[in-house]
Scaffold this motif. Structure first.
Motif, short mmCIF file in Angstrom:
data_model
loop_
_atom_site.label_atom_id
_atom_site.label_comp_id
_atom_site.label_asym_id
_atom_site.label_seq_id
_atom_site.Cartn_x
_atom_site.Cartn_y
_atom_site.Cartn_z
N GLU A 120 -18.67 0.41 59.39
CA GLU A 120 -18.09 1.59 58.75
C GLU A 120 -17.79 1.33 57.28
O GLU A 120 -17.65 2.26 56.50
CB GLU A 120 -16.80 2.01 59.48
N THR A 121 -17.65 0.05 56.92
CA THR A 121 -17.36 -0.33 55.53
C THR A 121 -18.28 -1.45 55.09
O THR A 121 -18.48 -2.42 55.82
CB THR A 121 -15.89 -0.78 55.38
N LEU A 122 -18.81 -1.30 53.88
CA LEU A 122 -19.64 -2.33 53.26
C LEU A 122 -18.87 -2.91 52.08
O LEU A 122 -18.44 -2.17 51.18
CB LEU A 122 -20.96 -1.73 52.78
N LEU A 123 -18.67 -4.21 52.09
CA LEU A 123 -18.01 -4.91 50.99
C LEU A 123 -19.06 -5.67 50.20
O LEU A 123 -19.89 -6.37 50.79
CB LEU A 123 -16.95 -5.87 51.52
N VAL A 124 -19.04 -5.55 48.87
CA VAL A 124 -20.05 -6.19 48.02
C VAL A 124 -19.36 -6.98 46.92
O VAL A 124 -18.44 -6.48 46.26
CB VAL A 124 -20.99 -5.13 47.39
N HIS A 125 -19.78 -8.23 46.73
CA HIS A 125 -19.20 -9.06 45.67
C HIS A 125 -19.57 -8.47 44.31
O HIS A 125 -20.72 -8.08 44.07
CB HIS A 125 -19.72 -10.50 45.78
#
Length: 436
Positions: free
Chosen positions: A264-269
């Motif tokens: 449901e959530t995408l975390l990107v550096h």
């Protein structure tokens, strides 16, 4: 009131019948239980056309009633899904028998032997929305593990559930498993009544929406196995392989968005956000995914702003929130703050970073360089699953047979008494393990 069972029976009488049948089932041989499961699989194959017709009727009625698309997707039992589910039933036959396994065998003294032996829980209460294939999976696992089962499907799947239980019970008539070990409830009022049967039901397993599962957990003193939320994350680290990251993101979100293990959530550096986000966004939009993002993400993508509420939301649909983080620690903190302890994954070529992520993220499943959609009992080789548990106490994650058995201590002696080992001149225990 109860399909394929006399309408005159009260719920308590049905529970009593299930309890009695489960006690008979518990002492059957592995072969007898496996034969019953095979009979069930064969009967389901023979009745496939009738089952699919009943499910189509449910789907039409649900569509007319305005059912949500995610729930409709869970309800629909097409030929492909039915065949896969029947294959899963036969996979259960191949699994090791979880009943009667000796976990401890210890000599306390000469002639005084202690054993810890696995045994069925007793009666399972299964309450689920849509998902008629869950009825098949759970029933096969219940029979394999020697448990009786009382099933309560949602009103949207009533015809599917009725035909499935009818077929299964008729198949069991010609086996050593009493058909009364499998029961179906059909009215909403029976849910609360079932939750009050702590004298007869040993475990409740809910399958459905967050609100539904939380209701079950809050309204019974019977132990509940399940999860209320499936808020899963994928973190793309600065050392990620771009091609892998895009492929894993697409699969984790779009392969089956209604599943509880979809992200449901995408975390990107932040170091690679400018490079990877436009590519990921293009791929996701091609799959008709609606994107939301934090303020930093909007520097790269023209999408809707994500609010704090989005980080807490299980969409179960083609919607994905994106957040840019500046470090591994920030990603882990976000997951541990907003995640539901279901399944979270990292994409990185730095094994040290991956190891930190796997150890620090508090979830039942933590994955490295693979899709969160692998969090599934069938894919784990469990044959099928009764559900996914996000609790800390075991069983945790996808729950197969091992979550449906408990154990008892058995001791055999030859006139031994405790007084021999008490007092000033007491005899010592040998405590010699006899299992290799």
């Amino acid at each position: 009131m109860v399909a394929t069972t006399s309408q005159s029976l009260s719920l308590i009488e049905i529970a009593q019948k299930t309890r009695e049948s489960s006690r008979q089932l518990a002492i059957l041989s592995t072969e007898a239980r496996n034969q019953a499961i095979e009979a069930m699989a064969e009967a389901l194959e023979m009745a496939s056309h009738e089952i699919i017709q009943a499910n189509e009727a449910d789907c039409q009625a649900a569509e007319f009633a305005g059912i949500s698309q995610p729930l409709y997707n869970r309800l629909k039992l097409g030929e492909t899904k039915l065949k896969a589910t029947i294959k899963g039933v036969r996979d259960v036959i191949k699994l090791s028998d979880p009943v009667g396994s000796i976990q401890i065998k210890r000599e306390l003294d000469q002639g005084l032997i202690l054993k810890r032996v696995t045994c069925p829980l007793g009666v399972l209460g299964i309450i689920f929305e849509a998902r008629p294939e869950a009825l098949i999976q759970i029933t096969s696992l219940a029979i394999k593990s020697g448990n009786g089962v009382i099933l309560k499907g949602g009103k949207e799947a009533i015809k599917s559930c009725q035909i499935l239980v009818k077929v299964i019970r008729e198949a069991l008539i010609n086996t050593q498993v009493n058909p009364d070990a499998v029961q179906l409830l059909t009215t909403r009022e029976e849910i609360q009544a079932l939750l009050e049967l702590d004298k007869y039901v040993d475990l409740i397993i809910p399958r459905g929406s967050n609100e539904f599962v939380r209701y079950i957990q809050a309204n019974t003193i019977i132990p509940v196995l399940g999860h209320a939320d499936g808020i899963c994350h994928l973190y793309i680290d600065k050392e990620a392989d771009i091609e892998k990251a895009i492929s894993i993101t697409i699969d984790s979100k779009t392969q089956y968005p209604a599943a509880c293990n979809a992200i449901e959530t995408l975390l990107v550096h932040g170091d690679i956000a400018g490079k990877i986000l436009p590519q990921i966004a293009q791929a996701l939009i091609t799959h008709k995914v609606e994107l939301k993002g934090d303020k930093l993400t909007k520097n790269y993508l023209n999408i809707t702003v994500a609010t704090d509420e989005d980080w807490k939301t299980e969409y179960s649909d083609l919607i994905l929130s994106i957040k840019i983080v500046e470090s591994l620690e920030e990603a882990i903190n976000h997951i541990n703050t907003y995640g539901s302890k279901h399944t979270d994954a990292i994409v990185t070529e730095d094994n040290n970073v991956a190891e930190i992520f796997l150890n620090k993220v508090d979830a039942a499943g933590v994955f490295h360089n693979c899709s969160t959609r692998f969090a599934d009992g069938f894919r784990y080789g469990f044959g099928a699953e009764v559900g996914i548990s996000t609790q800390k106490m075991p069983p945790r994650g996808p729950v197969g047979l091992e979550g449906l058995v408990t154990y008892k201590y058995q001791m055999t002696g030859n006139g031994h008494i405790v007084d021999t080992y008490s007092g000033e001149n007491s005899k010592s225990f040998t405590h010699k393990d006899l299992l290799e």
